[in-house]
Design a protein around this motif. Sequence first.
Motif, PDB file in Angstrom:
ATOM      1  N   THR A   1      -3.352   2.636   2.418  1.00  0.00           N
ATOM      2  CA  THR A   1      -4.291   1.895   1.570  1.00  0.00           C
ATOM      3  C   THR A   1      -3.883   2.129   0.126  1.00  0.00           C
TER       4      THR A   1
ATOM      5  N   GLY B   1      -3.123   0.268  -3.974  1.00  0.00           N
ATOM      6  CA  GLY B   1      -2.664  -0.917  -4.662  1.00  0.00           C
ATOM      7  C   GLY B   1      -1.982  -0.549  -5.948  1.00  0.00           C
ATOM      8  N   SER B   2      -1.516  -1.559  -6.686  1.00  0.00           N
ATOM      9  CA  SER B   2      -0.830  -1.349  -7.967  1.00  0.00           C
ATOM     10  C   SER B   2       0.336  -0.377  -7.834  1.00  0.00           C
TER      11      SER B   2
ATOM     12  N   TYR C   1       0.238   3.973  -2.911  1.00  0.00           N
ATOM     13  CA  TYR C   1      -0.324   3.822  -1.559  1.00  0.00           C
ATOM     14  C   TYR C   1      -0.327   5.192  -0.874  1.00  0.00           C
TER      15      TYR C   1
ATOM     16  N   GLN D   1       6.054  -3.934  -5.705  1.00  0.00           N
ATOM     17  CA  GLN D   1       4.992  -3.493  -4.815  1.00  0.00           C
ATOM     18  C   GLN D   1       4.795  -4.534  -3.721  1.00  0.00           C
TER      19      GLN D   1
ATOM     20  N   SER E   1       0.308  -6.567  -0.082  1.00  0.00           N
ATOM     21  CA  SER E   1      -0.891  -5.854   0.371  1.00  0.00           C
ATOM     22  C   SER E   1      -0.462  -4.560   1.061  1.00  0.00           C
ATOM     23  N   ALA E   2      -1.301  -3.541   0.967  1.00  0.00           N
ATOM     24  CA  ALA E   2      -0.982  -2.267   1.635  1.00  0.00           C
ATOM     25  C   ALA E   2      -0.807  -2.467   3.140  1.00  0.00           C
TER      26      ALA E   2
END
Lengths: 512, 213
Positions: free
Chosen positions: A359, A361-362, A365, A434, A437-438
Amino acid sequence: MSARALSPQRSPASNGPVRAPAGPASSAGPAISGRGAPSAQRGAEGSVGNAALAAELGSGAGPTFDDGTPIPQHRGPEVTAGFDPANRAARFEAGEKGALIGKGTDVLVRSGQTSRSRELGRVPDGTPCEVISSKGAAVQVRVRLNNKMVVGWVEAASFSVQPGMIKSDEDPALTADFPFAFFGGDHDPTAPKGTDTAQGALGDCFFIASMAAVANASPAAISEAITYDKATGKYTVRFYEEGRGGSMKPVYITVDAYLPTSGARNDPAFAGEPGQPLWPAIMEKAYAQWKGGYDVIGEGGVGDTAMAEISGVRSRSKNPASMKESEVIPYFEAAQKSGLAVYAGVRNTSQGAVQQPLTGGSGKYSGQLRQNHAWSEVEPGTLRVTDGKGRVQPAYDEGEEGDKTGAMKGKDLSGGSIDYKGSRLDLQYRSGKQPESASDLSVQFEFHGMMDPAKVIIGNHGYAFERVVGKDQLQFYNPWGSYQPKPITAAEFLRYFDALSTNAVPKGKTSA
Amino acid sequence: MHPILTPLRVEPGADLPESLPADSAVLLLPGAHRGALFVEAALQVDGAGATLDAHGRGATVHAAGDEGLLRIVGLRLRGGRSELGACLRVDGDMGVEAEGCVIEAGLAGQGGDAVGALRGRLRLVGCQVLGELMLTGVAEAELVNCVVEGDLKLREGASLRLVGGAVRGTLDLRGTTTRAPTCTVEGTALAALRNDPRLPGLVMGVSATVPGA
């Protein structure tokens, strides 16, 4: 696909004829000049079986094995060391492992060899130690005193040669806390069985499982190998050393009944449990003495060899990966019918399920990797993180066996780590890099520990085969004496096991 | 005198033969082959430019026979998994010769993540061993102009002759109270030597380099 070149597969029943103990192979006795062990320890070179040994010894007096041959009292450091106190101290060599035996009282350690020397303190009866030097009736030892390793002098009479002890996990400079204690009684194993074995705090599952497998196949092979001498209170265990070409030479190792303990003084630290038969612990101690110490056999070994060393018959190994599923049950049925000892080893790692535990972001994780059991841990060097949408390059760990944590590497990563034991993963990507999404990040890894919680199959562990259950399942015995596996199918056997050896153990004179 | 062999040609990706008669010959054509060999009798495997990958299904090559010679030429062995000797395991008395082979490290819980032998006669010529090589029991081996990237461990009564080449890891010997491994070194570059002080092996000969013992 495996190609089994070239001859037809051997069934376990075709394990070959039982070989009588033969004379030494020409190459069985390489030059060992300069080694630390006294020459008397080298076994029965030049002899052919017990009869020849009896002739060599030239005397029928004294304790004998079940086949009537005398126990070679002059072989083995314990017996030799015990006879002449005047010579005893002089024999101790630097590096000799042992214990300080106070017969129920603590043992005094001094700074020097005389009674006027300063007292460093007293160590508990049975404390393991190592010889530094010896002089007269005193021995200089390295011993654990008040949780520090110190060098001091003790009376030679209190030093007893014992197999080397394992090192402390926390501090390799310290030996682990397994004081020796005397175990009396239970001198003659009359009906040994595999379930007598219970591995303790030593990584010698290969040997414990091999003892269990041999005992299951032939209790007499165990009982005839161990002889107790009332006069000395010591046991002599007969093993066999394999020479080239499959010849087997008997080796006799004599040990006393002082055993490493953990916690209670009646609780053997390694093989054995309170109230259980003593023979597994005695046989394990003799094996450790032969091979160079508990620490040596605790490094692991091969069931193929250990069964042969106990039984005197060469083992046959098979690669489970070369077997078809349809061959597995018939193989074990044939082994059971033929009364073979069977050792099987479980692979050390297994592939974990692909998962998306991360989980965040940016670019940052983290997540907890799911394991199948509390014992299971990530295998260093096997972790790989991939982005299902391909926006970032794969990440991987560069850990090696024994590492507790590892750094994560990857073209798009700026940092990251994996806690192998805790299965915690953290990733940090470079600026501008990145995943969308995770949940796009998939994690794959191999794990060690519990291979199958439902069937209780433990990784990197040896088992003794017990029997075929019904028509299509196999029952194994865990040499721990606990965490017994459930019966498994042929497919499960092939999935988890990567070692398989059989041994045509002689049934012995006293066998039913 | 060797018999004239007509090798069985195996294309990359094709299944390896299930079984073959003794004294067969197999030619693995260049490329990636998936599978493992369990060898119980004489066999010749030529594989210049070929890789044999067991993908974790046992030792890549397992020599279990007591007679005959297994000869492997030019092959790359990888992906093995075995308790001892992941990519090349010898536990029968047979002879095993590998020439010009690359033997990678796989997974071996009890040692020898590249090569392991309990018995038999192993001869490696001009091979690269990219992991640990462990000889124990009564294994005999000769390494001629080989490079061993990992440790080279000798245990029990194993014997080894090193001729030329290099051992980049540690040459590590330990015997028991009844026997000792032996190693003869003839011009091999040794990075390090460890001979157990309590249960030493016997090391003879001349190394191209002299490591701290």
